[in-house]
Design a protein around this motif. Structure first.
Motif, PDB file in Angstrom:
ATOM      1  N   LEU A 160       0.828  -1.213   0.000  1.00  0.00           N
ATOM      2  CA  LEU A 160       0.000   0.000   0.000  1.00  0.00           C
ATOM      3  C   LEU A 160       0.863   1.264   0.000  1.00  0.00           C
ATOM      4  O   LEU A 160       0.549   2.247  -0.684  1.00  0.00           O
ATOM      5  N   LEU A 161       1.955   1.230   0.764  1.00  0.00           N
ATOM      6  CA  LEU A 161       2.853   2.393   0.790  1.00  0.00           C
ATOM      7  C   LEU A 161       3.509   2.613  -0.570  1.00  0.00           C
ATOM      8  O   LEU A 161       3.675   3.755  -1.016  1.00  0.00           O
ATOM      9  N   VAL A 162       3.886   1.518  -1.217  1.00  0.00           N
ATOM     10  CA  VAL A 162       4.476   1.634  -2.556  1.00  0.00           C
ATOM     11  C   VAL A 162       3.477   2.231  -3.534  1.00  0.00           C
ATOM     12  O   VAL A 162       3.804   3.137  -4.319  1.00  0.00           O
ATOM     13  N   LEU A 163       2.233   1.743  -3.488  1.00  0.00           N
ATOM     14  CA  LEU A 163       1.211   2.244  -4.410  1.00  0.00           C
ATOM     15  C   LEU A 163       0.908   3.722  -4.173  1.00  0.00           C
ATOM     16  O   LEU A 163       0.751   4.497  -5.129  1.00  0.00           O
ATOM     17  N   LEU A 164       0.826   4.123  -2.902  1.00  0.00           N
ATOM     18  CA  LEU A 164       0.431   5.498  -2.588  1.00  0.00           C
ATOM     19  C   LEU A 164       1.576   6.489  -2.784  1.00  0.00           C
ATOM     20  O   LEU A 164       1.475   7.437  -3.569  1.00  0.00           O
ATOM     21  N   PHE A 165       2.688   6.259  -2.057  1.00  0.00           N
ATOM     22  CA  PHE A 165       3.752   7.257  -2.038  1.00  0.00           C
ATOM     23  C   PHE A 165       4.744   7.093  -3.190  1.00  0.00           C
ATOM     24  O   PHE A 165       5.461   8.037  -3.522  1.00  0.00           O
ATOM     25  N   GLY A 166       4.796   5.895  -3.775  1.00  0.00           N
ATOM     26  CA  GLY A 166       5.729   5.681  -4.852  1.00  0.00           C
ATOM     27  C   GLY A 166       5.118   5.820  -6.227  1.00  0.00           C
ATOM     28  O   GLY A 166       5.583   6.619  -7.049  1.00  0.00           O
ATOM     29  N   LEU A 167       4.052   5.071  -6.491  1.00  0.00           N
ATOM     30  CA  LEU A 167       3.490   5.031  -7.832  1.00  0.00           C
ATOM     31  C   LEU A 167       2.426   6.094  -8.093  1.00  0.00           C
ATOM     32  O   LEU A 167       2.232   6.510  -9.231  1.00  0.00           O
ATOM     33  N   TRP A 171       6.369  10.581  -4.371  1.00  0.00           N
ATOM     34  CA  TRP A 171       7.093  11.329  -3.349  1.00  0.00           C
ATOM     35  C   TRP A 171       8.383  10.640  -2.921  1.00  0.00           C
ATOM     36  O   TRP A 171       9.371  11.309  -2.614  1.00  0.00           O
ATOM     37  N   LEU A 172       8.362   9.313  -2.862  1.00  0.00           N
ATOM     38  CA  LEU A 172       9.485   8.574  -2.297  1.00  0.00           C
ATOM     39  C   LEU A 172       9.881   7.422  -3.211  1.00  0.00           C
ATOM     40  O   LEU A 172       9.022   6.839  -3.885  1.00  0.00           O
ATOM     41  N   PRO A 173      11.161   7.071  -3.237  1.00  0.00           N
ATOM     42  CA  PRO A 173      11.580   5.887  -3.996  1.00  0.00           C
ATOM     43  C   PRO A 173      11.068   4.618  -3.326  1.00  0.00           C
ATOM     44  O   PRO A 173      10.860   4.587  -2.109  1.00  0.00           O
ATOM     45  N   PRO A 178      20.081   3.832  -2.054  1.00  0.00           N
ATOM     46  CA  PRO A 178      20.409   4.981  -2.908  1.00  0.00           C
ATOM     47  C   PRO A 178      21.750   4.781  -3.605  1.00  0.00           C
ATOM     48  O   PRO A 178      22.628   4.086  -3.099  1.00  0.00           O
ATOM     49  N   ARG A 179      21.917   5.396  -4.746  1.00  0.00           N
ATOM     50  CA  ARG A 179      23.192   5.326  -5.463  1.00  0.00           C
ATOM     51  C   ARG A 179      24.193   6.293  -4.836  1.00  0.00           C
ATOM     52  O   ARG A 179      23.824   7.230  -4.134  1.00  0.00           O
ATOM     53  N   ALA A 180      25.467   6.059  -5.127  1.00  0.00           N
ATOM     54  CA  ALA A 180      26.525   6.836  -4.484  1.00  0.00           C
ATOM     55  C   ALA A 180      26.424   8.318  -4.806  1.00  0.00           C
ATOM     56  O   ALA A 180      26.714   9.177  -3.966  1.00  0.00           O
ATOM     57  N   HIS A 181      26.006   8.658  -6.026  1.00  0.00           N
ATOM     58  CA  HIS A 181      25.977  10.066  -6.437  1.00  0.00           C
ATOM     59  C   HIS A 181      24.758  10.820  -5.913  1.00  0.00           C
ATOM     60  O   HIS A 181      24.665  12.040  -6.094  1.00  0.00           O
ATOM     61  N   GLU A 182      23.811  10.115  -5.257  1.00  0.00           N
ATOM     62  CA  GLU A 182      22.586  10.771  -4.801  1.00  0.00           C
ATOM     63  C   GLU A 182      22.771  11.544  -3.499  1.00  0.00           C
ATOM     64  O   GLU A 182      21.911  12.344  -3.133  1.00  0.00           O
ATOM     65  N   GLY A 183      23.837  11.299  -2.764  1.00  0.00           N
ATOM     66  CA  GLY A 183      24.107  12.057  -1.547  1.00  0.00           C
ATOM     67  C   GLY A 183      23.421  11.492  -0.311  1.00  0.00           C
ATOM     68  O   GLY A 183      22.621  10.544  -0.374  1.00  0.00           O
ATOM     69  N   LEU A 185      21.144  12.808   1.643  1.00  0.00           N
ATOM     70  CA  LEU A 185      19.705  13.040   1.783  1.00  0.00           C
ATOM     71  C   LEU A 185      18.869  11.944   1.127  1.00  0.00           C
ATOM     72  O   LEU A 185      17.682  11.803   1.425  1.00  0.00           O
ATOM     73  N   ALA A 186      19.474  11.165   0.260  1.00  0.00           N
ATOM     74  CA  ALA A 186      18.734  10.085  -0.391  1.00  0.00           C
ATOM     75  C   ALA A 186      18.493   8.912   0.550  1.00  0.00           C
ATOM     76  O   ALA A 186      17.553   8.136   0.344  1.00  0.00           O
ATOM     77  N   TRP A 187      19.326   8.779   1.587  1.00  0.00           N
ATOM     78  CA  TRP A 187      19.169   7.649   2.497  1.00  0.00           C
ATOM     79  C   TRP A 187      17.834   7.685   3.253  1.00  0.00           C
ATOM     80  O   TRP A 187      17.126   6.670   3.291  1.00  0.00           O
ATOM     81  N   PRO A 188      17.468   8.796   3.893  1.00  0.00           N
ATOM     82  CA  PRO A 188      16.158   8.804   4.565  1.00  0.00           C
ATOM     83  C   PRO A 188      15.003   8.554   3.608  1.00  0.00           C
ATOM     84  O   PRO A 188      14.017   7.915   3.985  1.00  0.00           O
ATOM     85  N   ALA A 189      15.117   9.035   2.383  1.00  0.00           N
ATOM     86  CA  ALA A 189      14.032   8.840   1.418  1.00  0.00           C
ATOM     87  C   ALA A 189      13.865   7.371   1.061  1.00  0.00           C
ATOM     88  O   ALA A 189      12.745   6.851   0.997  1.00  0.00           O
ATOM     89  N   HIS A 190      14.974   6.675   0.828  1.00  0.00           N
ATOM     90  CA  HIS A 190      14.892   5.254   0.491  1.00  0.00           C
ATOM     91  C   HIS A 190      14.487   4.409   1.700  1.00  0.00           C
ATOM     92  O   HIS A 190      13.867   3.354   1.551  1.00  0.00           O
ATOM     93  N   LEU A 191      14.866   4.866   2.896  1.00  0.00           N
ATOM     94  CA  LEU A 191      14.608   4.082   4.101  1.00  0.00           C
ATOM     95  C   LEU A 191      13.202   4.287   4.651  1.00  0.00           C
ATOM     96  O   LEU A 191      12.692   3.440   5.395  1.00  0.00           O
TER      97      LEU A 191
END
Length: 324
Positions: A160-167, A171-173, A178-183, A185-191
């Motif tokens: 449900l979270l994937v469908l709502l916030f991702g697809l 808003w969120l991956p 996260p990839r190395a070049h994303e910095g 700030l990408a960690w909280p978003a992926h987590l």
């Protein structure tokens, strides 16, 4: 108590617990080793798939992997290697099991730690507020929230979270690290999404237990005496009630951390999180005995250490509790 005396008591307690818990780990390793041998199929057939190996090649592989020996001989050899810190080689990946676990363990530890922190930070204050404002709108809201989080399993909430916030909202991956070049700030978003999915059930349980425990303590005589002395309600709640009320909550969180280590499997698969959950599933499907045995032993050790940490925390929360 003098500092040296306190350290000595702690060391003696740790030594006694280590001696008493060693048979538990041995029993877990024995059961895991035996059950894996009774699973239909073997790693060589799984490794080759539809292309069955030549009998001579199969015999050579069985000998190389030590699978031609009796089960008790295999177990003795494996246990001896584990005692020396060697968990063997992965049959599927052809690399040390310890290396595989080292690569995947930080991701799972990060996910479980984030889920526990999220559950504790949100659920304990919500449970305290529900108890302090009993039968109010806050109390009913907290109980409804706890009921919903307890009723929805992590794999459902994850989807449900994937469908709502991702697809839908984008808003969120929804997958992976996260990839190395994303910095940073990408960690909280992926987590965020996997941590919320994993923390839901724990948060619901902690809210209910915190509310119940605080209500029990509010009915005790020492609370009435403190109120009769004219102490502010905040002082009574924070300075007196919480120290006693949090003891069962600490126990629950410790036990649930052990369950979360096993429960990460589903969440990691839903979010393609590269932790030990996915590694365990792949190893079981491939009949990769050394990896499965190493992972189970790792989780058992984690459970033992968490249980020990919970016991040690009791004496910090309540000085009346002595280590025995």
């Amino acid at each position: 108590m003098p500092p040296e005396g306190g350290r000595r008591i702690i060391l003696l307690y740790l030594g006694k617990r280590a001696l008493s818990l060693a048979p538990t780990l041995l029993f877990v390793s024995l059961i895991t080793f035996g059950l894996m041998r009774f699973v239909p199929g073997d790693p060589i057939d799984t490794l080759y798939g539809m292309n069955r190996p030549d009998p001579a090649v199969r015999a050579a592989l069985m000998q190389k992997l030590g699978l031609d020996q009796p089960v008790w001989v295999q177990y003795g050899r494996w246990l001896g290697r584990v005692a020396a810190g060697d968990f063997g080689y992965s049959i599927r990946a052809a690399m040390p099991v310890g290396t595989l676990i080292e690569q995947r363990l930080p991701a799972s530890a990060l996910l479980v730690g984030a889920a526990v922190a999220l559950a504790v930070v949100t659920a304990i204050p919500l449970g305290i507020l529900a108890a302090a404002r009993r039968d109010s709108v806050y109390d009913f809201g907290a109980m409804i929230t706890a009921l919903v989080t307890l009723s929805v399993p992590p794999f459902v909430s994850g989807v449900l979270l994937v469908l709502l916030f991702g697809l839908t909202l984008h808003w969120l991956p929804t997958m992976g690290f996260p990839r190395a070049h994303e910095g940073l700030l990408a960690w909280p978003a992926h987590l965020a999404l996997p941590a919320v999915a994993l923390a839901g059930t724990l948060a619901g349980i902690v809210v209910r237990l915190t509310r119940s425990s605080v209500l029990d303590e509010l009915g005790q005589d020492y609370v009435r005496i403190a109120r009769a002395k004219g102490l502010a309600e905040r002082t009574v709640l924070v300075g007196h009630v919480l120290k006693n009320a949090l003891l069962p909550v600490v126990t629950l969180v410790g036990l649930q951390m052990s369950y979360l280590l096993g429960g990460t499997v589903v969440v990691e698969i839903v979010f393609a999180w590269p932790g030990i959950g996915g590694l365990a599933v792949d190893a079981i499907l491939a009949r990769d005995y050394p990896v499965v045995q190493g992972l189970v032993l790792l989780v058992a050790c984690a459970v033992v250490l968490i249980s020990l940490a919970v016991d040690l925390s009791y004496s910090l929360l309540d000085p009346r509790i002595q280590l025995g």
